[in-house]
Design a protein around this motif. Structure first.
Motif, PDB file in Angstrom:
ATOM      1  N   PRO A 134       0.805  -1.226   0.000  1.00 41.67           N
ATOM      2  CA  PRO A 134       0.000   0.000   0.000  1.00 41.67           C
ATOM      3  C   PRO A 134       0.836   1.273   0.000  1.00 41.67           C
ATOM      4  O   PRO A 134       0.438   2.285  -0.565  1.00 41.67           O
ATOM      5  CB  PRO A 134      -0.824  -0.108   1.284  1.00 41.67           C
ATOM      6  N   SER A 135       2.012   1.232   0.611  1.00 33.47           N
ATOM      7  CA  SER A 135       2.844   2.425   0.635  1.00 33.47           C
ATOM      8  C   SER A 135       3.529   2.680  -0.709  1.00 33.47           C
ATOM      9  O   SER A 135       3.977   3.779  -0.979  1.00 33.47           O
ATOM     10  CB  SER A 135       3.900   2.320   1.738  1.00 33.47           C
ATOM     11  N   LEU A 136       3.571   1.655  -1.569  1.00 33.84           N
ATOM     12  CA  LEU A 136       4.186   1.807  -2.883  1.00 33.84           C
ATOM     13  C   LEU A 136       3.182   2.241  -3.946  1.00 33.84           C
ATOM     14  O   LEU A 136       3.553   2.739  -4.991  1.00 33.84           O
ATOM     15  CB  LEU A 136       4.823   0.482  -3.320  1.00 33.84           C
ATOM     16  N   ALA A 137       1.893   2.026  -3.680  1.00 33.27           N
ATOM     17  CA  ALA A 137       0.839   2.332  -4.648  1.00 33.27           C
ATOM     18  C   ALA A 137       0.335   3.759  -4.442  1.00 33.27           C
ATOM     19  O   ALA A 137       0.574   4.360  -3.402  1.00 33.27           O
ATOM     20  CB  ALA A 137      -0.309   1.348  -4.472  1.00 33.27           C
ATOM     21  N   PRO A 138      -0.379   4.307  -5.446  1.00 33.23           N
ATOM     22  CA  PRO A 138      -0.990   5.617  -5.252  1.00 33.23           C
ATOM     23  C   PRO A 138      -1.938   5.561  -4.058  1.00 33.23           C
ATOM     24  O   PRO A 138      -2.485   4.519  -3.736  1.00 33.23           O
ATOM     25  CB  PRO A 138      -1.783   5.846  -6.544  1.00 33.23           C
ATOM     26  N   ALA A 139      -2.124   6.680  -3.396  1.00 34.68           N
ATOM     27  CA  ALA A 139      -2.991   6.719  -2.216  1.00 34.68           C
ATOM     28  C   ALA A 139      -4.379   6.199  -2.569  1.00 34.68           C
ATOM     29  O   ALA A 139      -5.015   6.682  -3.489  1.00 34.68           O
ATOM     30  CB  ALA A 139      -3.076   8.140  -1.690  1.00 34.68           C
ATOM     31  N   SER A 140      -4.829   5.206  -1.842  1.00 34.80           N
ATOM     32  CA  SER A 140      -6.149   4.626  -2.083  1.00 34.80           C
ATOM     33  C   SER A 140      -7.115   5.184  -1.054  1.00 34.80           C
ATOM     34  O   SER A 140      -6.917   5.036   0.132  1.00 34.80           O
ATOM     35  CB  SER A 140      -6.091   3.109  -1.965  1.00 34.80           C
ATOM     36  N   VAL A 141      -8.134   5.823  -1.535  1.00 33.61           N
ATOM     37  CA  VAL A 141      -9.155   6.379  -0.656  1.00 33.61           C
ATOM     38  C   VAL A 141     -10.508   5.887  -1.124  1.00 33.61           C
ATOM     39  O   VAL A 141     -10.655   5.374  -2.222  1.00 33.61           O
ATOM     40  CB  VAL A 141      -9.134   7.928  -0.651  1.00 33.61           C
ATOM     41  N   SER A 142     -11.486   6.075  -0.290  1.00 33.54           N
ATOM     42  CA  SER A 142     -12.839   5.660  -0.636  1.00 33.54           C
ATOM     43  C   SER A 142     -13.234   6.195  -1.995  1.00 33.54           C
ATOM     44  O   SER A 142     -13.058   7.369  -2.288  1.00 33.54           O
ATOM     45  CB  SER A 142     -13.806   6.175   0.426  1.00 33.54           C
ATOM     46  N   GLY A 143     -13.763   5.322  -2.847  1.00 33.63           N
ATOM     47  CA  GLY A 143     -14.212   5.733  -4.162  1.00 33.63           C
ATOM     48  C   GLY A 143     -13.089   5.824  -5.182  1.00 33.63           C
ATOM     49  O   GLY A 143     -13.316   6.204  -6.314  1.00 33.63           O
ATOM     50  N   ALA A 144     -11.865   5.476  -4.787  1.00 31.06           N
ATOM     51  CA  ALA A 144     -10.741   5.553  -5.708  1.00 31.06           C
ATOM     52  C   ALA A 144     -10.818   4.420  -6.722  1.00 31.06           C
ATOM     53  O   ALA A 144     -11.563   3.462  -6.567  1.00 31.06           O
ATOM     54  CB  ALA A 144      -9.426   5.470  -4.938  1.00 31.06           C
ATOM     55  N   ALA A 145     -10.028   4.543  -7.745  1.00 35.91           N
ATOM     56  CA  ALA A 145      -9.943   3.490  -8.753  1.00 35.91           C
ATOM     57  C   ALA A 145      -9.078   2.361  -8.201  1.00 35.91           C
ATOM     58  O   ALA A 145      -8.950   2.205  -7.001  1.00 35.91           O
ATOM     59  CB  ALA A 145      -9.369   4.067 -10.029  1.00 35.91           C
ATOM     60  N   ALA A 146      -8.466   1.600  -9.057  1.00 36.63           N
ATOM     61  CA  ALA A 146      -7.660   0.452  -8.668  1.00 36.63           C
ATOM     62  C   ALA A 146      -6.506   0.863  -7.761  1.00 36.63           C
ATOM     63  O   ALA A 146      -5.989   1.962  -7.847  1.00 36.63           O
ATOM     64  CB  ALA A 146      -7.137  -0.234  -9.918  1.00 36.63           C
ATOM     65  N   GLY A 147      -6.116  -0.054  -6.907  1.00 35.26           N
ATOM     66  CA  GLY A 147      -4.968   0.186  -6.050  1.00 35.26           C
ATOM     67  C   GLY A 147      -5.070  -0.580  -4.749  1.00 35.26           C
ATOM     68  O   GLY A 147      -5.998  -1.349  -4.518  1.00 35.26           O
ATOM     69  N   PHE A 148      -4.092  -0.365  -3.899  1.00 33.65           N
ATOM     70  CA  PHE A 148      -4.043  -0.996  -2.591  1.00 33.65           C
ATOM     71  C   PHE A 148      -4.658  -0.080  -1.545  1.00 33.65           C
ATOM     72  O   PHE A 148      -4.585   1.142  -1.656  1.00 33.65           O
ATOM     73  CB  PHE A 148      -2.593  -1.272  -2.183  1.00 33.65           C
ATOM     74  N   ALA A 149      -5.221  -0.695  -0.517  1.00 32.64           N
ATOM     75  CA  ALA A 149      -5.714   0.039   0.636  1.00 32.64           C
ATOM     76  C   ALA A 149      -5.563  -0.854   1.858  1.00 32.64           C
ATOM     77  O   ALA A 149      -5.573  -2.081   1.742  1.00 32.64           O
ATOM     78  CB  ALA A 149      -7.178   0.425   0.448  1.00 32.64           C
ATOM     79  N   THR A 150      -5.389  -0.242   3.005  1.00 33.69           N
ATOM     80  CA  THR A 150      -5.305  -1.012   4.234  1.00 33.69           C
ATOM     81  C   THR A 150      -6.346  -0.514   5.223  1.00 33.69           C
ATOM     82  O   THR A 150      -6.743   0.646   5.199  1.00 33.69           O
ATOM     83  CB  THR A 150      -3.916  -0.911   4.897  1.00 33.69           C
ATOM     84  N   ALA A 151      -6.768  -1.417   6.067  1.00 32.48           N
ATOM     85  CA  ALA A 151      -7.669  -1.080   7.162  1.00 32.48           C
ATOM     86  C   ALA A 151      -7.095  -1.710   8.416  1.00 32.48           C
ATOM     87  O   ALA A 151      -6.609  -2.840   8.379  1.00 32.48           O
ATOM     88  CB  ALA A 151      -9.075  -1.608   6.888  1.00 32.48           C
ATOM     89  N   ARG A 152      -7.129  -0.970   9.487  1.00 33.86           N
ATOM     90  CA  ARG A 152      -6.666  -1.484  10.767  1.00 33.86           C
ATOM     91  C   ARG A 152      -7.891  -1.838  11.599  1.00 33.86           C
ATOM     92  O   ARG A 152      -8.864  -1.100  11.656  1.00 33.86           O
ATOM     93  CB  ARG A 152      -5.825  -0.448  11.483  1.00 33.86           C
ATOM     94  N   LEU A 153      -7.826  -2.984  12.239  1.00 39.20           N
ATOM     95  CA  LEU A 153      -8.949  -3.526  12.974  1.00 39.20           C
ATOM     96  C   LEU A 153      -8.465  -3.961  14.348  1.00 39.20           C
ATOM     97  O   LEU A 153      -7.451  -4.651  14.458  1.00 39.20           O
ATOM     98  CB  LEU A 153      -9.508  -4.726  12.198  1.00 39.20           C
ATOM     99  N   THR A 154      -9.165  -3.539  15.391  1.00 43.15           N
ATOM    100  CA  THR A 154      -8.834  -3.972  16.746  1.00 43.15           C
ATOM    101  C   THR A 154      -9.871  -4.995  17.187  1.00 43.15           C
ATOM    102  O   THR A 154     -11.073  -4.735  17.119  1.00 43.15           O
ATOM    103  CB  THR A 154      -8.815  -2.782  17.718  1.00 43.15           C
ATOM    104  N   VAL A 155      -9.391  -6.145  17.623  1.00 43.47           N
ATOM    105  CA  VAL A 155     -10.259  -7.252  18.025  1.00 43.47           C
ATOM    106  C   VAL A 155     -10.000  -7.565  19.496  1.00 43.47           C
ATOM    107  O   VAL A 155      -8.849  -7.766  19.888  1.00 43.47           O
ATOM    108  CB  VAL A 155      -9.975  -8.500  17.159  1.00 43.47           C
TER     109      VAL A 155
END
Length: 121
Positions: free
Chosen positions: A18-39
């Motif tokens: 994700p840090s190598l790809a263009p910034a991925s935000v909601s509604g963006a086109a193709a790319g990487f995105a990350t989500a952090r989840l606390t369980v």
């Protein structure tokens, strides 16, 4: 088209992607995105990616599977052993259009049931 050697990726490669790809935000086109989840307490669950079209999902560096909005299946099974108490990372490689959220659900969404009847003459 570019070949992606996903079978050769290590958890470190998935984390760095994700840090190598263009910034991925909601509604963006193709790319990487990350989500952090606390369980608090890991448990079996189902992951949905509403609004996303087609891609891959990793959980803590483990390739959970592929998703595609044209199939009847709308969720991916996420077994308890892949989650850990505390912080978890979900990494998405969206190939078309990134949705607005990642949802954890208590039930699968497998699409409508179909009946297939084969007749023999």
């Amino acid at each position: 088209m570019h070949r992606l050697p996903l079978d050769e990726w290590t958890p470190a490669d998935v984390t760095a992607a994700p840090s190598l790809a263009p910034a991925s935000v909601s509604g963006a086109a193709a790319g990487f995105a990350t989500a952090r989840l606390t369980v608090d307490e890991p448990a079996d669950t189902f992951v949905a990616l509403p609004g996303s079209v087609k891609g891959f999902l990793w959980v803590n560096g483990f390739l959970l599977g592929r998703y595609w909005d044209v199939g009847p299946q709308r969720t991916l099974y996420l077994p308890r052993p892949l989650l850990r108490a505390g912080h978890n990372t979900l990494t998405v490689l969206e190939l078309h259009h990134l949705g607005e959220s990642v949802e954890l659900r208590d039930r699968p969404e497998l699409g409508p049931t179909e009946e297939f009847v084969e007749t023999f003459d």
